[in-house]
Design an enzyme around this catalytic site. Structure first.
Site, short mmCIF file in Angstrom:
data_model
loop_
_atom_site.label_atom_id
_atom_site.label_comp_id
_atom_site.label_asym_id
_atom_site.label_seq_id
_atom_site.Cartn_x
_atom_site.Cartn_y
_atom_site.Cartn_z
N THR A 1 -8.61 6.63 -1.33
CA THR A 1 -9.99 6.21 -1.46
C THR A 1 -11.09 7.28 -1.12
O THR A 1 -12.37 6.81 -1.78
CB THR A 1 -10.46 4.79 -0.74
OG1 THR A 1 -9.72 5.19 0.57
CG2 THR A 1 -9.58 3.59 -1.04
N LYS B 1 -8.65 13.85 5.54
CA LYS B 1 -7.74 12.59 5.30
C LYS B 1 -6.65 12.78 6.61
O LYS B 1 -6.71 13.73 7.20
CB LYS B 1 -7.16 12.55 3.96
CG LYS B 1 -6.58 13.83 3.44
CD LYS B 1 -5.81 13.55 2.10
CE LYS B 1 -7.10 13.54 0.96
NZ LYS B 1 -6.82 12.60 -0.05
N ARG B 2 -5.84 11.74 6.69
CA ARG B 2 -4.66 11.66 7.59
C ARG B 2 -3.77 13.10 7.36
O ARG B 2 -3.83 13.28 6.26
CB ARG B 2 -3.83 10.81 7.44
CG ARG B 2 -4.48 9.45 8.36
CD ARG B 2 -4.88 9.70 9.84
NE ARG B 2 -3.89 9.62 10.68
CZ ARG B 2 -3.43 8.78 11.52
NH1 ARG B 2 -4.23 8.02 11.99
NH2 ARG B 2 -2.18 8.76 12.27
N LYS C 1 0.57 14.53 1.87
CA LYS C 1 -0.66 14.93 1.34
C LYS C 1 -0.88 16.53 1.17
O LYS C 1 -2.04 16.70 0.63
CB LYS C 1 -1.87 14.25 2.45
CG LYS C 1 -1.65 12.65 2.25
CD LYS C 1 -3.04 12.22 3.52
CE LYS C 1 -2.66 10.67 3.77
NZ LYS C 1 -3.22 9.94 2.71
N HIS D 1 0.70 -1.30 0.00
CA HIS D 1 0.01 0.17 0.09
C HIS D 1 0.91 1.31 -0.15
O HIS D 1 0.38 2.34 0.30
CB HIS D 1 -1.15 -0.08 1.10
CG HIS D 1 -2.03 -0.93 1.25
ND1 HIS D 1 -2.98 -0.73 0.84
CD2 HIS D 1 -1.84 -2.20 1.71
CE1 HIS D 1 -3.97 -1.82 1.08
NE2 HIS D 1 -3.12 -2.65 1.51
N LYS E 1 -14.93 8.44 -3.26
CA LYS E 1 -16.09 8.22 -2.28
C LYS E 1 -16.65 9.97 -2.58
O LYS E 1 -18.17 9.89 -2.88
CB LYS E 1 -15.91 8.55 -0.75
CG LYS E 1 -15.56 7.15 -0.45
CD LYS E 1 -15.06 7.11 1.18
CE LYS E 1 -14.28 5.81 1.33
NZ LYS E 1 -13.19 5.91 2.55
O1 RUG Z 1 -1.57 5.45 1.83
C1 RUG Z 1 -2.47 4.67 1.36
C2 RUG Z 1 -3.36 4.90 0.37
O2 RUG Z 1 -3.01 5.59 -0.57
C3 RUG Z 1 -4.31 3.97 0.18
O3 RUG Z 1 -5.35 4.24 -0.71
C4 RUG Z 1 -4.82 2.85 1.25
C5 RUG Z 1 -5.24 1.73 0.83
O4 RUG Z 1 -4.67 1.04 0.02
O5 RUG Z 1 -3.61 2.61 2.21
C6 RUG Z 1 -2.92 3.78 2.48
N1 RUG Z 1 -1.83 3.27 3.49
C7 RUG Z 1 -0.76 2.71 3.32
N2 RUG Z 1 -2.27 3.03 4.67
N3 RUG Z 1 -1.10 2.75 5.32
C8 RUG Z 1 -0.14 2.36 4.65
C9 RUG Z 1 1.18 1.79 4.73
O6 RUG Z 1 1.29 1.03 5.63
#
Ligand code: RUG
Length: 824
Positions: free
Chosen positions: A663, A552-553, A558, A360, A667
């Site tokens: 994601t 978002k976080r 970002k 991810h 939405k």
């Molecule tokens: O930062 C990513 C997002 O871009 C992605 O959409 C999401 C689901 O695939 O995962 C997020 N992410 C990646 N969250 N934690 C990580 C690394 O551990």
């Protein structure tokens, strides 16, 4: 047992019965919380019927099953979702009304199950929803943290404050079934001995150390338009020794319960880091506890089917959601070799046909590495196994190419001091398929992150499955008016499970009546959000303004920082305009939301800056309310359900190549919100699906980012002139006075001395230009309405049903179960 009836009288009777018998409440003394709970229990009873039928059907058919291992499931609230899936929302509304309550009020009583940080955990929840809806024999496995992601408060100085999220408070959780009978022991520490078994063979054996117990809690996940109901099994740690009588008798009361407390602490807290590794011993123990319990459970179920070990990969697929569950790979190898007595190669063949791994992120700070000494201490046998996996792997690589550099690069062990286990490499070597989560990301995975592995294994092992979101929660449930309009227009709700049907809206994009209905719904959703903002934050925002949202976080990549710098630029420009010129300005409400990891200093300063700017802008009457800035604290799934349908434009502005997919972008667009975004993650595929004329894209392309960083390293950062003005205004104390200005020094330094790693300066001009285009386009309501309709119409591809089907077909090799027929 006779099935539950869904008429009003039966439902009311069930709610009252639960109030009295489950909650021990007097029916004449019920408050909203109690009625919510009684209602939830009555819905759970109905779900349980479907759950049992589904499990029975799967058991009878005994197909290949998939297990989705994820340390995070960001489920949110369950009641509304279950009412929709069971198609009983209207009758429940009537039933609770008869009892003197409003269903919408009751829904607000539920606490979010917030067992995740952000996109990764929410994705897992969307996939479980899709798997249940599509009748796949798929279970999720996770941890039952007692504390979910922290509650975020913003104090009067604009700083983030973290408070514990004890979601399992004394009110209990109606959405889980404790499985007292499903318990496994999990071992830590100890040593490795050699033992001779009954056949006279010598085997390694993991001895001694500590043991804790894992107990299962099942969370039913209802499917939509099916009797199928999925399951997420969450593990809670328990002590094996409940009470130490010796210590108690010696008067040492604390020690007598210490063991129990220590054991239960293991699954107490979710680590609040998104895209960032923390490297704490407790986290490593959580990861092992999780995979050990899950594999014991999976194997227990497999053994009941009386199959031989060689059939294990034909019956079991395990998806590793990120590297967090990667220890499952050496753990299964250990079970097969040390306990089940298979030889190494046969065991490894099974292991590598069972696991698949989803990556991810390509961000270096997020890639998990565990120090070898820590692993040796906590998991001595696993460390040996990892060494062996690495040795055999490197021997094979060497046969193909003896380049020392290559061997170093692909080694699972990083030769640092201390040595580190590279979990992503272990996951690649132990899996049959590796997937990225959007096209660009999967490309970077192949060409950069795992480039050397691609040249060894070949490209076929590395695939893309673009993320998806569930239309059930993110449109059907969150945006009832739009749902009804779509259902009426398309002649039924087939689209909810076949999202490509939304294409049918295209032909109404130019229809003035339809546009008016569409934009009216948007306005209604904006009014709903504006009321929430007024009631909770006491800020007045005009719903006719353009709602510009970034939730978002909070993370440097970002670029919420770029957003707020752009807001300051807008504010300063507004100050310069004459009354006449102001007539032509599109009023804006800029809305932020999101949590920063508690230890992430720069991100926390961004939150402080946003709130400081908001304070000044919102109280400046001279700008005629043409700009408002709102920070929504404690952003979570339930808030997203109110925020997402209300956006005109949402920002997804990560530095190109850093956001794996995103994601929330999906939405917003699904709900007719336009996007202002960079050429990154899933924005690119969204553009391809909805048409580039319906999205505002800008910024440096991913393949140019490295060059710019390189330039900056040698020639310094050339700050964009408009940005320079903005930075000066912060430094001069325009926001919060001179003392506050100095607080922002380190944040501003990230652009100048730090080398502007995330390219805010390089992208600033293009960002402002894109914002101007947004303003201009919004003035033409019909053109905007058309774009908004085409956004929704083009989103079929981003359903989690499509994504889950891709996993099932390309990776898991599983088929849906016929629940009705098999259950007969
Ligand atoms: O930062 C990513 C997002 O871009 C992605 O959409 C999401 C689901 O695939 O995962 C997020 N992410 C990646 N969250 N934690 C990580 C690394 O551990």
């Amino acid at each position: 047992m006779a099935p539950k009836k869904n008429d009003k009288a039966s439902i009311k009777k069930d709610i009252v019965q639960h109030s009295v018998e489950t909650l021990c409440r007097n029916p004449y003394n019920l408050d909203k919380l109690a009625v919510y709970q009684a209602t939830a229990y009555s819905v759970r009873d109905r779900l349980l019927e479907d759950w049992n039928m589904t499990q029975e059907a799967i058991h009878k058919e005994n197909p290949k099953r998939c297990y989705y291992l994820s340390m995070e499931f960001l489920i949110g609230r369950a009641l509304d979702n279950a009412l929709h899936c069971l198609e009983v929302k209207d009758v429940y509304k009537e039933s609770v009304k008869d009892l003197g309550f409003n269903l919408e009020d009751l829904l607000q009583q539920e606490r979010d199950a917030a067992l995740g940080n952000g996109g990764l955990g929410r994705l897992a929840a969307c996939y479980m929803d899709a798997a249940a809806t599509l009748d796949y024999p798929t279970w999720g496995y996770g941890l039952r943290y007692q504390y979910g992601i922290f509650k975020q408060l913003i104090n009067s100085d604009g700083y983030q404050i973290e408070m514990p999220d004890y979601w399992l408070d004394s009110n209990g959780n109606p959405w889980e079934f404790p499985r007292n009978d499903v318990r496994y022991e999990v071992q830590f520490y100890g040593y490795v001995a050699t033992k001779v078994n009954e056949k006279g063979e010598s085997r390694m054996s993991w001895e001694g150390g500590d043991r804790v117990q894992a107990m299962a809690y099942d969370v039913p996940i209802p499917g939509f338009d099916t009797k199928g109901c999925g399951n997420i099994r969450l593990w809670a740690s328990k002590s094996l020794k409940t009470f130490d009588f010796a210590s108690f008798n010696d008067g040492d009361y604390d020690r007598s319960v210490a063991d129990q407390k220590n054991a239960e602490n293991l699954t107490s807290v979710l680590y609040p880091n998104d895209n960032h590794l923390v490297g704490k011993e407790l986290r490593l123990k959580q990861e092992y506890f999780f995979v050990s319990a899950s594999l014991q459970d999976i194997i227990h179920r497999f053994k009941r089917s009386n199959c031989a070990w060689k059939d294990f990969p034909d019956k079991v697929a395990v998806q590793l959601n990120d590297t967090h569950p990667t220890l499952a790979i050496p753990e299964l190898q250990r079970i097969l070799v040390d306990i089940e007595g298979l030889d190494w190669d046969a065991a490894w063949d099974i292991v590598t046909r069972v696991f698949a791994f989803t990556n991810h992120t390509v961000l270096p700070e997020a890639l998990e590495c565990w120090s070898v000494p820590m692993m040796e201490h906590i998991l001595p046998r696993h460390m040996q196994i990892v060494y062996d996996i690495n040795l055999f792997f490197l021997q094979k690589v060497e046969k193909m190419n003896s380049d020392r550099g290559l061997l170093n690069r692909v080694s699972i062990i990083e030769e640092s001091n201390p040595q580190q286990v590279r979990m992503a490499y272990l996951a690649v070597v132990g899996s049959h398929t590796v997937n990225g989560v959007a096209a660009l990301h999967s490309d970077l995975v192949k060409t950069e992150l795992f480039k050397d592995f691609v040249s060894y294994y070949g490209p076929e092992k590395f695939i893309n499955i673009t993320n998806g979101i569930t239309p059930r929660r993110w449109l059907y449930q969150a945006n009832p008016d739009l749902r009804d309009l779509i259902t009426e227009t398309l002649g039924g709700n087939h689209w909810v499970t076949h999202l490509d049907d939304l294409k049918g809206l295209t032909k109404y994009a130019d229809d003035a009546d339809f546009q008016a209905k569409w934009m009216n719904i948007k306005l209604k959703n904006k009014v709903r959000l504006a009321s929430w903002i007024k009631a909770n934050l006491d800020i007045t925002v005009d719903p006719r303004s353009l709602f510009d949202i970034q939730v978002k976080r909070i993370h440097e990549y970002k670029r919420q920082f770029m957003n707020i710098l752009g807001v300051i630029y807008r504010y300063k420009n507004l100050q310069l305009l004459s009354a006449e010129e102001r007539k032509d300005v599109t009023p804006r409400v800029v809305i932020f939301g999101g949590k920063s990891a508690p230890g992430y200093y720069v991100a926390k300063m961004v939150i402080k800056l946003i709130n400081t700017v908001a304070q000044v802008v919102n109280n400046d009457d001279s700008i005629d309310g043409l700009l408002k800035v709102v920070y929504i604290p404690d952003y979570n799934v339930s808030l997203a359900e109110i925020i997402v349908p209300a956006s005109d434009i949402s920002q997804h502005i990560s530095t190109a190549g850093t956001e794996a997919a995103g994601t929330s972008n999906m939405k917003f667009v699904l709900n007719g919100g336009l996007i202002l975004g960079t050429v990154d993650g899933a924005n690119i595929e969204i553009r391809d699906e909805i048409g580039e004329e319906n999205i505002f894209m800008f910024g440096t392309l991913a393949d140019k980012v490295a060059d710019i960083r390189h330039q900056q390293k040698y020639h310094g950062v050339e700050i964009d002139p408009n940005l320079q003005v903005v930075l000066q205004s912060i430094q001069s104390g325009e926001f919060g006075g001179p003392e506050t200005a100095s607080v922002f020094g380190p944040l501003i330094n990230t652009l100048t001395y730090g080398g502007d790693y995330y390219l805010i300066s390089a992208d600033f001009e293009k960002y402002l230009d894109a914002q101007d285009k947004v303003d201009e386009t919004y003035k033409d309501t019909a053109a905007w309405a058309k774009k908004s309709i085409l956004c929704t119409a083009g989103m079929g591809f981003f359903s989690s049903d499509r994504a889950t089907r891709e996993y099932a077909d390309k990776i898991w090799n599983i088929k849906p179960v016929n629940i009705k027929e098999a259950a007969v």
